[in-house]
Design an enzyme around this catalytic site. Structure first.
Site, PDB file in Angstrom:
ATOM      1  N   LYS C  79       0.853  -1.200   0.000  1.00 33.86           N
ATOM      2  CA  LYS C  79       0.000   0.000   0.000  1.00 33.86           C
ATOM      3  C   LYS C  79       0.883   1.243   0.000  1.00 33.86           C
ATOM      4  CE  LYS C  79      -3.868   1.924   2.710  1.00 33.86           C
ATOM      5  NZ  LYS C  79      -4.649   1.763   3.946  1.00 33.86           N
ATOM      6  N   SER C 154      -9.411   2.110   3.114  1.00 36.29           N
ATOM      7  CA  SER C 154      -8.528   2.842   2.236  1.00 36.29           C
ATOM      8  C   SER C 154      -7.540   1.947   1.492  1.00 36.29           C
ATOM      9  CB  SER C 154      -7.753   3.904   3.008  1.00 36.29           C
ATOM     10  OG  SER C 154      -7.001   3.321   4.035  1.00 36.29           O
ATOM     11  N   SER C 178      -9.702  -0.221   7.352  1.00 39.19           N
ATOM     12  CA  SER C 178      -9.130  -0.060   6.019  1.00 39.19           C
ATOM     13  C   SER C 178      -8.493  -1.285   5.384  1.00 39.19           C
ATOM     14  CB  SER C 178      -8.103   1.083   6.042  1.00 39.19           C
ATOM     15  OG  SER C 178      -8.772   2.307   6.268  1.00 39.19           O
TER      16      SER C 178
END
Lengths: 107, 477, 486
Positions: C79, C154, C178
């Site tokens: 990420k 996210s 997330s």
């Protein structure tokens, strides 16, 4: 338990455009008058969270920041290599003479 | 209307640890710019602080030496504001739970001993250094070497009542910290920084007046001078019926005035809240006790000991113990020596004079303390006149060489050999009949002249005492 | 079967057998990326050259029989809020458009030392703020199951990459769901570790006291393998725990007879989709058939988790994001007139709307006059919420709650039902507030073919139980896992 009225708005302070401008200045974000009503709405909704918590008696409850209540994480006083200066400056938007450059500051 | 001065001092002390407060970068003054930095002290994404054990130890040492209560539980907090020298846009500090509280320092204001309270001592990190472009260069430059250097902030109660007391407080504080060896306390390098809050109030009034914050006092002297200026400035305002503005003022040493900076934004909201990347500090009473037992002898105690052990006056002892290095130097000379008072006189006199002149420190002295003893011995034995001794001392300071050697080298050996003196006296008497007559006729000044002549012939090397007494002897015959 | 469709442990087997090389895996994955990335948009940066260089080195080792560790040579995605040395790390923000960290996050370091090969940085909601990955400055990631749907957020890019076969597994971060919510939307496994279990060093902080670096994988076994490498004390992170952790492979395959599973009723109210409720009911029957005991229970403080979460998260974020000021790195605006202007312009132009809104709320939360009623209050109620969980875990080994009230929603659609939005937060944030571990495991598909996930919640450092239950379910539930038709 004494219920706190008007959470976040003590002593006659109003949540108005002036207040939003003030918060923007603290956060170093641009204040746009057009946005202030929207932001006031969000802040009022946010304050409702605090209002909800006011119902709970926490007089004898200690704060909990680190969930594991860890204590005393310390490191020995030993020097390790730092970053090379040229690497630090590579990421700097403005630099001069080995330093980071900013607008002139008048003290 | 008479006004009372009320002063509180906030002192920031850079701790002399090897590495910074929250990262392992070197803690060193004077390094090339931005060479002691890492993701942590530069506030890069994802970088996290880790507390240096030594910082806690030094803070506790300071607290104990300053008679504070040591908090068994303390934590760090974030103080949020934006400034280019503050990498994370917050400073890791301690807000509501500082590591030490409720201490005091004793100062001698004239004859009385006065206690100045210390409200708190807390741990925090220093910011980077700003260098401003000169003239119309419209930029400032940031050096982050200093960012993250550990500090303790020592806040006094507003117990100080005069600029002089303020200086005495800071001198004593500096001295104690030096003795602890937790900071090199160099005001000129910024490892000891002092800001003052000063206000006036009518005598017998309990309420505090409006205070000004004074910054940029970079020496003991400028601290005292700046505060003297402020007392005058505020008094004048109040006497004219005007109000003192609550502001931050900068001391300008060259112009000898304080100048208002920005209007003191008393209401700046730092939004202090607990630092969640660090965990609380919980101290064991046994560990604190151990530190206390191992504290070095502190200035006041040493001063009293010098008075008792070496029989020197309190004033001398105070001067000698103000600096740890100085006190160690004195003691190395005076210990087991027959004449500590002479040592004290020499140190307070010639040693301090020459250090001040050359802008050097005790640690710069090239000769060992034992040589000073030797010098004093030579004077006592009559082999060196006091004026010649001063020359030998200076040479000793410059070269670090032994006095005996220098004596011969410089040819300053005082003539105290009795035969030589007799010869000299006879020569003088023989060549100065008029003076001899004058003396015999009651002109006592003539003796001085004759001594002078003897000194002239011997090129200053004759032992003046012996010349004097022998001349007298012969003249009285 | 395509190599990119293998799980981590299957690929590892084949490498052990010398059936395939690391380069083979990369070829397959980059081939897949060529085919689907234009549609899915999982990545902000793809590090093809570096990956092949690493694979080259690793294949030499493999050829010499040096197969150390189960991650060796297997491609992973990271990420983009997790710092990767010498590789651009943007956090999905314009502010960090050109930021190249000279350091590696600890999580990446550990995995790379174990031979993992990073193939790229995945898209995300800017600075972690969002639950759809629509708040990225760079692009919108699509859900591989239906390109009109969000992948969640996210960590949407990470979830999509794994679901689409573009990576074997991915690192993510979870502050308030997330990892778990995108895993649910994309039909994969997503684990948020106990607070303090995995080092946060190098992961751009959003809410320091709530978040953890975690992992998104194709199945529970893969998850267990990776956790073994991630867990453990890191002296660079003062909040990381200095205690031994379980070996997550050992005991993974043990049965779950007698496992006591609690179903807290607060998490199944109105707002939870019927299809989600049904999927979970079916899953619970499976657990029962494997010997677990299911019982309804209650987490009375659940409703207070949301206020506590929002106040703590936004307060901490407003402070953590202040370092994004255009001075030492990041976006610096042109044409500013003085220092203050520079700060304001750089931050206002460099940061997105959602981030700025939340910074303002967090700033408002922390100002002096609000401190007592907002942050200070929240961290006290937090203790009550934690104690609530602790008490419950004295009775139960595991709790099962929905990963999210619905399956993935439409891009640009935003969850319309306020009740569902509330339940959405409720499903995910209490776990962060209490610091307990939780793992999403796929348990069904809705009538539109979109994945549904359930969340296994354990006590603090109770990951072994979660993994064991998840593994048992995965291998014995009779529930067929599908793959998106891309």
């Amino acid at each position: 338990m004494k219920k706190l009225s008007r959470i976040g708005l003590k002593g006659g302070e109003k949540m108005d455009k002036g207040y939003i401008e003030y918060i923007c200045s603290l956060a170093k974000l641009e204040y746009d008058e057009k946005d202030s009503d929207r932001i006031i709405g969000k802040m009022k909704a946010f304050d409702k969270y605090a209002e909800k918590l006011a119902d709970i008696d926490t007089k004898d409850i200690k704060p909990l920041v680190n969930i594991n209540e860890t204590i005393n994480v310390l490191r020995d006083d030993v020097v390790m290599p730092s970053l090379e200066r040229n690497i630090i400056l590579e990421n700097a938007p403005e630099k001069l003479y080995g330093c980071i450059k900013v607008s002139k500051i008048i003290e | 209307m008479r006004y009372e001065t009320v002063i509180g001092l906030e002192v920031h002390v850079e701790l002399s640890t090897e590495s910074k407060a929250f990262c392992s970068c070197k803690n060193e003054f004077g390094s090339e710019v931005n060479t002691n930095c890492c993701p942590v002290c530069l506030g890069y994404p994802g970088a996290l602080p880790v507390l240096n054990k030594k910082v806690v130890e030094y803070a506790v040492k300071a607290g104990l030496a300053l008679n504070c209560d040591i908090s068994l539980y303390s934590k760090t907090d974030r103080k949020n504001y934006f400034y280019p020298d503050l990498p994370k846009a917050y400073q890791i500090s301690q807000d509501d739970m500082p590591i030490c509280k409720n201490g005091f320092i004793e100062i001698e204001a004239g004859e009385e001993i006065k206690k100045i309270g210390i409200t708190r001592i807390h741990i925090e990190e220093d910011a980077g250094k700003l260098l401003h472009g000169a003239g119309d260069e419209d930029y400032s430059l940031v050096d982050f070497n200093r960012a993250g250097v550990p500090l303790i902030e020592i806040v006094s109660e507003p117990d100080i009542r005069s600029p002089e007391e303020a200086r005495l407080y800071l001198e004593k504080l500096k001295s104690i910290l030096e003795y602890l060896e937790i900071s090199d306390c160099k005001m000129q390098e910024g490892s000891l920084r002092c800001d003052a809050n000063i206000s006036l109030r009518p005598v017998d009034e309990e309420k505090f007046g409006v205070k000004s914050e004074i910054k940029n006092m970079n020496s003991m002297k400028s601290l005292e001078r700046a505060l003297e200026f402020e007392v005058k400035r505020q008094t004048e305002l109040l006497l004219q019926g005007e109000e003192v503005a609550p502001e931050t003022r900068r001391w300008d040493d060259a112009k000898s005035v304080t100048i208002a900076m920005r209007a003191k934004d008393k209401t700046y909201d730092y939004r202090n809240f607990p630092e969640a990347d660090l965990v609380p500090i919980v101290l064991e009473p046994e560990w604190i006790k151990e530190i206390k037992t191992n504290l070095p002898e502190l200035p006041d105690f040493k001063r009293n000991r010098f008075v008792n052990q070496y029989g020197i006056p309190k004033y001398d002892a105070s001067v000698l113990t103000l600096s740890k290095d100085l006190s160690v130097f004195f003691e190395r000379c005076a210990k087991d020596y027959k004449n500590p008072k002479a040592v004290s006189n020499w140190i307070m006199g010639e040693v301090l004079r020459i250090l001040k002149e050359r802008e050097q420190e005790i640690s710069d002295i090239k000769f060992p303390p034992e040589y000073l003893r030797e010098l004093i011995d030579l004077i006592d034995e009559g082999l060196l006149s006091s004026s010649a001794a001063k020359l030998v001392f200076e040479e000793m300071f410059n070269t670090g060489k032994e006095p005996k050697t220098l004596l011969d080298k410089l040819g300053l050996k005082q003539i105290s050999d009795e035969d030589a003196i007799v010869e000299l006296v006879n020569e003088v008497l023989a060549n100065n009949q008029e003076s001899v007559e004058a003396y015999k006729n009651g002109k006592s000044n003539a003796l001085k002249y004759l001594v002078g002549q003897a000194m002239k012939i011997s090129k200053g090397k004759a032992n003046p005492k012996m010349i004097n007494s022998m001349l007298l002897e012969k003249l009285e015959d | 079967m395509n190599l990119y469709d293998l799980t981590l442990h299957e690929a590892h087997e084949k490498i052990l057998e010398k059936e395939i090389s690391s380069k083979d895996l990369l070829d397959s994955v980059f081939d897949r990326i060529d085919k689907v990335e234009d549609k899915v948009n999982s990545f902000i940066t793809i590090t093809k050259e570096k990956a092949y260089e690493a694979a080259n080195e690793i294949d030499k080792k493999i050829a010499q029989g040096e197969i150390v560790g189960s991650l060796l040579g297997i491609p992973m995605a990271v990420k983009d809020n997790i710092c990767t040395k010498d590789v651009k790390t943007t956090c999905g923000s314009k502010m960090l458009e050109n930021f190249i960290p000279p350091y590696n996050a600890e999580a990446c370091e550990r995995l790379e030392n174990a031979g993992a090969i990073m193939i790229g940085k995945t898209n995300m909601d800017e600075l972690g703020m969002g639950s759809s990955t629509e708040n990225s400055y760079y692009k919108i990631t699509k859900n591989p199951w239906n390109l009109d749907m969000v992948p969640g957020g996210s960590s949407g890019g990470s979830a999509a990459a794994v679901a689409a076969g573009e990576a074997f597994y991915a690192l993510g971060t979870d502050t308030g769901g997330s990892i778990r919510q995108p895993a649910s939307f994309c039909g994969i496994v997503g684990m948020k570790p106990s607070y303090g279990a995995v080092s946060r060093y190098g992961a751009m902080a959003y809410a320091s006291s709530l978040e953890q670096v975690g992992v998104l994988t194709k199945d529970v076994y893969d998850c267990a393998i990776i956790l073994n490498y991630l867990y453990g004390y890191d002296p660079k992170d003062s909040t990381s725990l200095n205690i031994p952790h379980d070996n997550f492979i050992e005991g993974l395959k043990k049965d779950i007879k007698g496992l006591k599973i609690g179903i807290p009723k607060e998490y199944y109210g109105t707002g939870i989709d019927d299809e989600v409720k049904d999927s979970i009911k079916t899953a619970l029957k499976a657990f029962e058939s494997l010997g677990a005991c299911i019982e309804e229970t209650s987490l009375a403080y659940s409703e207070y988790s949301l206020p506590v979460y929002y106040i703590i998260a936004l307060s901490e974020a407003s402070s953590n994001f202040s370092r994004l000021d255009g001075v030492r790195y990041g976006y610096k605006a042109d044409g500013y007139k003085d220092l203050d202007d520079m700060y304001i312009k750089s931050r206002s132009l460099g940061l997105g709307e959602e981030v700025k809104n939340r910074i303002l709320l967090g700033t408002h939360s922390l100002i002096d006059k609000n401190y007592k009623t907002h942050y200070d209050k929240a961290i006290r109620v937090r203790r009550l919420i934690k104690e609530d969980f602790d008490k419950t875990f004295q009775k139960y080994d595991l709790l099962i709650i929905p990963a999210y009230p619905t399956a993935a929603f439409e891009i640009g659609g935003k969850v319309k039902d306020e009740g569902a939005m509330y339940m959405g937060d409720l499903c995910t944030v209490p776990v962060n507030v209490a610091g307990v571990p939780a793992m999403t495991v796929p348990c069904g598909y809705n009538s539109n073919g979109l994945p549904i996930g359930m969340q296994l919640v354990g006590k603090h450092m109770g990951e072994a139980t979660i993994l064991r239950a998840g593994y048992a379910y995965e291998n014995n539930a009779g529930f067929t896992r599908l793959k998106p038709k891309l």
